[in-house]
Every structure is written in C-alpha cells, then in structure tokens.
Design a protein around this motif. Structure first.
Motif, PDB file in Angstrom:
ATOM      1  N   LEU A   1       0.836  -1.186   0.000  1.00 47.45           N
ATOM      2  CA  LEU A   1       0.000   0.000   0.000  1.00 47.45           C
ATOM      3  C   LEU A   1       0.876   1.242   0.000  1.00 47.45           C
ATOM      4  CD1 LEU A   1      -2.607  -1.251   2.608  1.00 47.45           C
ATOM      5  CD2 LEU A   1      -3.081  -0.778   0.208  1.00 47.45           C
ATOM      6  N   GLU A   2       0.530   2.198  -0.837  1.00 43.26           N
ATOM      7  CA  GLU A   2       1.297   3.440  -0.948  1.00 43.26           C
ATOM      8  C   GLU A   2       0.836   4.460   0.091  1.00 43.26           C
ATOM      9  OE1 GLU A   2       4.091   6.030  -2.910  1.00 43.26           O
ATOM     10  OE2 GLU A   2       3.706   3.895  -3.232  1.00 43.26           O
ATOM     11  N   SER A   3      -0.483   4.602   0.244  1.00 43.71           N
ATOM     12  CA  SER A   3      -1.049   5.561   1.185  1.00 43.71           C
ATOM     13  C   SER A   3      -2.528   5.249   1.371  1.00 43.71           C
ATOM     14  CB  SER A   3      -0.877   7.004   0.675  1.00 43.71           C
ATOM     15  OG  SER A   3      -1.577   7.177  -0.547  1.00 43.71           O
ATOM     16  N   GLY A   4      -3.204   6.067   2.165  1.00 43.10           N
ATOM     17  CA  GLY A   4      -4.632   5.875   2.373  1.00 43.10           C
ATOM     18  C   GLY A   4      -5.130   6.686   3.549  1.00 43.10           C
ATOM     19  N   SER A   5      -6.417   6.585   3.812  1.00 45.10           N
ATOM     20  CA  SER A   5      -6.999   7.312   4.940  1.00 45.10           C
ATOM     21  C   SER A   5      -8.305   6.652   5.364  1.00 45.10           C
ATOM     22  CB  SER A   5      -7.262   8.774   4.574  1.00 45.10           C
ATOM     23  OG  SER A   5      -8.190   8.864   3.504  1.00 45.10           O
ATOM     24  N   PHE A   6      -8.662   6.887   6.612  1.00 44.97           N
ATOM     25  CA  PHE A   6      -9.914   6.391   7.180  1.00 44.97           C
ATOM     26  C   PHE A   6     -10.654   7.599   7.748  1.00 44.97           C
ATOM     27  CE2 PHE A   6     -12.229   4.405  10.866  1.00 44.97           C
ATOM     28  CZ  PHE A   6     -13.072   3.599  10.113  1.00 44.97           C
ATOM     29  N   THR A   7     -11.791   7.919   7.169  1.00 45.99           N
ATOM     30  CA  THR A   7     -12.573   9.084   7.578  1.00 45.99           C
ATOM     31  C   THR A   7     -13.805   8.612   8.333  1.00 45.99           C
ATOM     32  OG1 THR A   7     -11.827  10.288   5.622  1.00 45.99           O
ATOM     33  CG2 THR A   7     -13.757  11.156   6.765  1.00 45.99           C
ATOM     34  N   TRP A   8     -13.958   9.096   9.575  1.00 42.87           N
ATOM     35  CA  TRP A   8     -15.017   8.575  10.445  1.00 42.87           C
ATOM     36  C   TRP A   8     -15.521   9.680  11.365  1.00 42.87           C
ATOM     37  CZ3 TRP A   8     -14.322   4.722  15.059  1.00 42.87           C
ATOM     38  CH2 TRP A   8     -15.546   4.112  15.347  1.00 42.87           C
ATOM     39  N   GLY A   9     -16.835   9.800  11.456  1.00 42.56           N
ATOM     40  CA  GLY A   9     -17.442  10.751  12.381  1.00 42.56           C
ATOM     41  C   GLY A   9     -17.592  10.188  13.780  1.00 42.56           C
ATOM     42  N   PHE A  10     -17.082   8.933  13.957  1.00 41.72           N
ATOM     43  CA  PHE A  10     -17.200   8.243  15.235  1.00 41.72           C
ATOM     44  C   PHE A  10     -18.690   8.031  15.527  1.00 41.72           C
ATOM     45  CE2 PHE A  10     -15.952   7.350  19.675  1.00 41.72           C
ATOM     46  CZ  PHE A  10     -14.820   6.603  19.412  1.00 41.72           C
ATOM     47  N   ARG A  11     -19.222   8.609  16.571  1.00 38.66           N
ATOM     48  CA  ARG A  11     -20.674   8.645  16.766  1.00 38.66           C
ATOM     49  C   ARG A  11     -21.040  10.115  16.918  1.00 38.66           C
ATOM     50  NH1 ARG A  11     -25.383   5.905  18.094  1.00 38.66           N
ATOM     51  NH2 ARG A  11     -26.710   6.991  19.577  1.00 38.66           N
ATOM     52  N   ARG A  12     -21.716  10.640  15.902  1.00 33.92           N
ATOM     53  CA  ARG A  12     -21.902  12.087  15.807  1.00 33.92           C
ATOM     54  C   ARG A  12     -22.649  12.666  16.998  1.00 33.92           C
ATOM     55  NH1 ARG A  12     -22.600  14.106   9.800  1.00 33.92           N
ATOM     56  NH2 ARG A  12     -20.982  12.512   9.745  1.00 33.92           N
ATOM     57  N   SER A  13     -23.655  11.947  17.501  1.00 36.07           N
ATOM     58  CA  SER A  13     -24.419  12.471  18.637  1.00 36.07           C
ATOM     59  C   SER A  13     -23.544  12.553  19.887  1.00 36.07           C
ATOM     60  CB  SER A  13     -25.643  11.596  18.913  1.00 36.07           C
ATOM     61  OG  SER A  13     -25.256  10.269  19.211  1.00 36.07           O
ATOM     62  N   LEU A  14     -22.580  11.634  20.046  1.00 42.53           N
ATOM     63  CA  LEU A  14     -21.653  11.678  21.178  1.00 42.53           C
ATOM     64  C   LEU A  14     -20.755  12.907  21.073  1.00 42.53           C
ATOM     65  CD1 LEU A  14     -20.147  10.550  23.644  1.00 42.53           C
ATOM     66  CD2 LEU A  14     -18.827   9.118  22.072  1.00 42.53           C
ATOM     67  N   VAL A  15     -20.230  13.162  19.881  1.00 45.39           N
ATOM     68  CA  VAL A  15     -19.367  14.321  19.674  1.00 45.39           C
ATOM     69  C   VAL A  15     -20.141  15.614  19.942  1.00 45.39           C
ATOM     70  CG1 VAL A  15     -17.982  15.589  17.994  1.00 45.39           C
ATOM     71  CG2 VAL A  15     -17.908  13.088  18.033  1.00 45.39           C
ATOM     72  N   ARG A  16     -21.388  15.675  19.447  1.00 49.24           N
ATOM     73  CA  ARG A  16     -22.205  16.866  19.688  1.00 49.24           C
ATOM     74  C   ARG A  16     -22.460  17.060  21.182  1.00 49.24           C
ATOM     75  NH1 ARG A  16     -25.329  15.421  14.750  1.00 49.24           N
ATOM     76  NH2 ARG A  16     -26.702  14.198  16.080  1.00 49.24           N
ATOM     77  N   TYR A  17     -22.684  15.953  21.889  1.00 52.80           N
ATOM     78  CA  TYR A  17     -22.913  16.020  23.332  1.00 52.80           C
ATOM     79  C   TYR A  17     -21.669  16.544  24.055  1.00 52.80           C
ATOM     80  CZ  TYR A  17     -23.551  14.419  28.142  1.00 52.80           C
ATOM     81  OH  TYR A  17     -23.624  14.367  29.513  1.00 52.80           O
ATOM     82  N   MET A  18     -20.497  15.999  23.701  1.00 53.96           N
ATOM     83  CA  MET A  18     -19.257  16.398  24.355  1.00 53.96           C
ATOM     84  C   MET A  18     -18.971  17.879  24.165  1.00 53.96           C
ATOM     85  SD  MET A  18     -18.109  13.691  25.857  1.00 53.96           S
ATOM     86  CE  MET A  18     -16.461  14.203  26.278  1.00 53.96           C
ATOM     87  N   GLU A  19     -19.267  18.386  22.974  1.00 54.14           N
ATOM     88  CA  GLU A  19     -18.942  19.762  22.652  1.00 54.14           C
ATOM     89  C   GLU A  19     -20.109  20.721  22.908  1.00 54.14           C
ATOM     90  OE1 GLU A  19     -15.667  18.902  19.119  1.00 54.14           O
ATOM     91  OE2 GLU A  19     -17.761  19.258  18.560  1.00 54.14           O
TER      92      GLU A  19
END
Length: 273
Positions: free
Chosen positions: A39-57
C-alpha cells in the motif's frame, strides 16, 4: 592435455551456474507478489458517533474532542492517515490496516476535583480486515468519574488494549494492487469496547455509528474504483429518517385517497370503499 583441462573448467562453470539460476527465480516471484500487495497511502474518515461528539462539545458536557498525531478534522469527520509502512493485505485482501493518531474526549469539568469527569483517550487504531468484514480496534484509557466502571486497575483509571470499538461491512472485498474508495459504509455499529471506554450502556454492541470512508492507494498512477456514495444522513439517524419518510409517503397517499373520495364523484370517479 589443454583441451581436457578446458573441458573440465567449462563443466565446472556450468555446474555452478545452474543452481544459482534456480535460487534466483523464486526470490524474484516473491518480490513481485510483495509489490502487488503493498500500500502506498490511504486514509480512514469517520465521524465516530456524531451524537456523542455533539454532546461532548455541547452546552451539557461543555467539553471538547482533542486530536493527537496527524489526525485532521473536517466538519463532523475525523480523518486518520494510513500507516502504510506497517499495514499489509494478503492476496485475498485480508490483513491489518494501521492508522496514525488518536482522539481525546473531554467533558463535564469538575471544579472541586480539578479534573474532567469524562476523560477518554483512544489511540493506536487498527482496521482488521477479513473479506468484507472490518473491525475497528484501538487502545483506550478512561479517567474521571469511574463510579460506573466494573473494575479499576489503579483506582483512577481503566484501560484496554486492541479492543474492538466498531464493525462495518465493505461493499466488496479489497483487491490487492488496486486503488479503492469505500464511501459511507453505513453498516457501522458499536463493538464492546465502545461502551467499555465510555462507561455507558447506551453504546451497547450493535448501536449504529457514523458510516466511515476508507481510501487505499496501491499505485498513484491507476484510477480508483469507488463503492457507495456520499450521504448527508447520519448512520445513527438513518432508521429514523427512513421511518419518517415512509410515514410521510403513507400520509400523502391517505390525503390523496381522501381527496378522491370527496371530489371524485364530481368527475365520475368512485372508490370501492
């Protein structure tokens, strides 16, 4: 006498040459196979759990999500670069994809104790790939208010190593040597490590989380094969959106039937009920 010596030397040279050729051929084949799976490169894009992130912030937890290492954030999504040098896939597309960076969730600051009551660090992310099934694994350390923790190693934190946080299903198995994008893989759901780290049964195994994107590059000169498509709907809210859409359609049909029943006879239209 010279002819005999020359013949003997030639025969000896041929004997030395033949084994050398036999040894080199398999080694070359191994190098070719290794390059195909590299593999040359790559990425993993993830919002995790959006409602949890909104709650934390948000205004309740009044916290934040800190990024460590090369992780970047774009809107609601966290982008983890692939650690290509330490990732591998076999000829069937099975293996491990290691990611760089981590996340630090902080919420509910306790002034009297001078600490965050919710303090969760997650790093060393790895994607275990088995065919189309992917398991998101990571290490975690949870500090703060541990009143709901089942156990604690030193009294002020709990931790886990290489714990499964989530699982999701790819649209297709990965073909080594190709460039692929898996977009919005919305089968993603929590695994046991999620509720362990956040000490909350709300995140019990099987709870929907955001659909991730996975990008893998084997040869930058080749085109990409794409699976899935971008969506503005959170995976965790997808069921509600679908149900709402169905209810809306049924309501529209009901309204249309009501109108036909009321006004239809004026135009010679009569419903059988």
């Amino acid at each position: 006498m010279k002819k005999k010596l020359l013949s003997g030397a030639l025969a000896a040279a041929m004997c030395l040459t033949i084994p050398t050729t036999v040894v080199v051929a398999p080694a070359t084949a191994q190098v070719i196979e290794s390059n195909q799976n590299q593999l040359e490169s790559g990425s993993f894009t993830w919002g995790f759990r959006r409602s949890l992130v909104r709650y934390m912030e948000g205004f309740i937890a009044k916290g934040k999500v800190e990024l460590s290492g090369p992780v970047k954030r774009e809107g609601a999504n966290f982008i983890f670069p692939l650690d290509a040098a330490n990732s591998h896939l076999d000829a069937a597309g099975n293996g491990q994809l290691k990611l760089l960076g981590g996340l630090h969730f902080l919420g509910h600051y306790n002034k009297s104790a001078q600490r965050w009551d919710m303090d969760v660090t997650i790093d060393n992310f790895v994607l275990d790939v088995e065919g189309k099934k992917v398991t998101v694994r990571a290490d975690y350390v949870t500090k703060g208010d541990l009143s709901k923790a089942p156990s604690s190693q030193d009294g002020d934190q709990i931790s886990g190593k290489n714990v499964a946080f989530a699982t999701f299903e790819l649209d297709s198995a990965i073909k080594p040597g190709t460039n692929v994008r898996f977009i919005n893989q919305d089968t993603a759901a929590t695994a046991p490590g999620f509720s362990e780290a956040f000490l909350n049964d709300r995140y019990a195994t099987g709870t929907p989380v955001d659909g991730p994107n996975l990008k893998l590059v084997s040869d930058p000169t080749k085109p990409f094969t794409e699976y899935g498509k971008e969506s503005s709907v959170d995976s965790e809210n997808r069921t509600g959106v679908i149900i709402g859409s169905i209810v809306g359609v049924l309501a529209a049909i009901g309204g249309l039937l009501g109108a036909l029943k009321h006004f239809g006879p004026q135009f010679g239209i009569r419903l059988p009920f």
